[in-house]
Scaffold this motif. Sequence first.
Motif, PDB file in Angstrom:
ATOM      1  N   ARG A   1       0.827  -1.211   0.000  1.00 46.88           N
ATOM      2  CA  ARG A   1       0.000   0.000   0.000  1.00 46.88           C
ATOM      3  C   ARG A   1       0.860   1.259   0.000  1.00 46.88           C
ATOM      4  O   ARG A   1       0.539   2.253  -0.660  1.00 46.88           O
ATOM      5  CB  ARG A   1      -0.917  -0.003   1.220  1.00 46.88           C
ATOM      6  CG  ARG A   1      -2.100  -0.959   1.124  1.00 46.88           C
ATOM      7  CD  ARG A   1      -2.819  -1.036   2.450  1.00 46.88           C
ATOM      8  NE  ARG A   1      -4.043  -1.828   2.377  1.00 46.88           N
ATOM      9  CZ  ARG A   1      -4.672  -2.315   3.444  1.00 46.88           C
ATOM     10  NH1 ARG A   1      -4.174  -2.085   4.669  1.00 46.88           N
ATOM     11  NH2 ARG A   1      -5.777  -3.025   3.307  1.00 46.88           N
ATOM     12  N   SER A   2       1.956   1.226   0.748  1.00 48.91           N
ATOM     13  CA  SER A   2       2.850   2.378   0.812  1.00 48.91           C
ATOM     14  C   SER A   2       3.456   2.686  -0.557  1.00 48.91           C
ATOM     15  O   SER A   2       3.533   3.852  -0.974  1.00 48.91           O
ATOM     16  CB  SER A   2       3.958   2.117   1.834  1.00 48.91           C
ATOM     17  OG  SER A   2       4.877   3.196   1.868  1.00 48.91           O
ATOM     18  N   LEU A   3       3.875   1.644  -1.260  1.00 47.66           N
ATOM     19  CA  LEU A   3       4.427   1.840  -2.603  1.00 47.66           C
ATOM     20  C   LEU A   3       3.380   2.419  -3.547  1.00 47.66           C
ATOM     21  O   LEU A   3       3.664   3.328  -4.336  1.00 47.66           O
ATOM     22  CB  LEU A   3       4.953   0.514  -3.154  1.00 47.66           C
ATOM     23  CG  LEU A   3       6.321   0.057  -2.651  1.00 47.66           C
ATOM     24  CD1 LEU A   3       6.605  -1.370  -3.105  1.00 47.66           C
ATOM     25  CD2 LEU A   3       7.418   1.000  -3.144  1.00 47.66           C
ATOM     26  N   VAL A   4       2.163   1.904  -3.453  1.00 51.46           N
ATOM     27  CA  VAL A   4       1.095   2.384  -4.332  1.00 51.46           C
ATOM     28  C   VAL A   4       0.761   3.841  -4.029  1.00 51.46           C
ATOM     29  O   VAL A   4       0.552   4.648  -4.942  1.00 51.46           O
ATOM     30  CB  VAL A   4      -0.156   1.487  -4.210  1.00 51.46           C
ATOM     31  CG1 VAL A   4      -1.366   2.145  -4.878  1.00 51.46           C
ATOM     32  CG2 VAL A   4       0.120   0.125  -4.840  1.00 51.46           C
ATOM     33  N   ARG A   5       0.726   4.194  -2.740  1.00 50.22           N
ATOM     34  CA  ARG A   5       0.470   5.601  -2.395  1.00 50.22           C
ATOM     35  C   ARG A   5       1.561   6.505  -2.958  1.00 50.22           C
ATOM     36  O   ARG A   5       1.290   7.617  -3.417  1.00 50.22           O
ATOM     37  CB  ARG A   5       0.379   5.762  -0.874  1.00 50.22           C
ATOM     38  CG  ARG A   5      -0.945   5.321  -0.278  1.00 50.22           C
ATOM     39  CD  ARG A   5      -1.114   5.846   1.140  1.00 50.22           C
ATOM     40  NE  ARG A   5      -0.058   5.369   2.034  1.00 50.22           N
ATOM     41  CZ  ARG A   5      -0.145   4.255   2.750  1.00 50.22           C
ATOM     42  NH1 ARG A   5      -1.225   3.488   2.662  1.00 50.22           N
ATOM     43  NH2 ARG A   5       0.841   3.889   3.550  1.00 50.22           N
ATOM     44  N   THR A   6       2.794   6.030  -2.909  1.00 45.88           N
ATOM     45  CA  THR A   6       3.904   6.813  -3.451  1.00 45.88           C
ATOM     46  C   THR A   6       3.753   7.002  -4.958  1.00 45.88           C
ATOM     47  O   THR A   6       4.004   8.083  -5.496  1.00 45.88           O
ATOM     48  CB  THR A   6       5.244   6.116  -3.160  1.00 45.88           C
ATOM     49  OG1 THR A   6       5.396   5.958  -1.748  1.00 45.88           O
ATOM     50  CG2 THR A   6       6.414   6.938  -3.693  1.00 45.88           C
TER      51      THR A   6
END
Length: 240
Positions: free
Chosen positions: A101-106
């Motif tokens: 999720r963190s990568l996608v938000r980035t």
Amino acid sequence: MSSTSEVGHAKNVANLQKIIQQVSTYSLYNPPIADITVASLQTLYTDANAKLTDVGDKRNANKNTIVARQTAFKNLSSTCTSIINLLEIVGLPQGTLDQARSLVRTIQGSSGKSNTPVEDGKEAPKSSSTSRQSFSSKAENFGLLLQMLSALPAYTPNEDSIKLQNLNSYHESLRAATLLVDQTESELNTKIIERDRILYTEETGVYAISLKIKKYVKSLYGATSPEYTTVSAIEFTNRK
């Protein structure tokens, strides 16, 4: 780089042709220095005009790759959303899911968008969101997401669009599109340097040559002569 506008560069070249045509009609025009003879001036005009054309061609090529990159990245956000939606139902450890999720938000950044229309061949204006990621950064983070997926046995989608093999191909297309923009921008910058050199180099550039022409005509006919008045009115702009 010159801060003179593109119109200003073209006007300098056009006015070089104009002043050549004018002095060619002066019976006394026979300069003792080679770089302002009519023959030398005609060669300078041909070369300068070619440099303008080169810049225009490279600028158009750069604009085309920018548009192609925008098209390539158009579906990146929705693709990432589809990936996360699947990961949320395959029973991953919470830490792994949070990392994805963190990568996608980035990659996606904020959903805030500008309503300013995009001019042809230009980048979309950046929103005021905290995410101002470059295209290369987005592609890099997408690659990290795919590396994570490749290590997850539970990631076995049935949808072709998010199968790992197709995602890897998509990732390569994003990288290629970004590299093409960088390449065409570098080529454009080189042509701009070459154009500025022929227009603005001290002593030999178009601007410097125009001053020499005017001074020579002034020495021939006098400061109040119609011959000098005519050529002095032909404007040339130096870079700032």
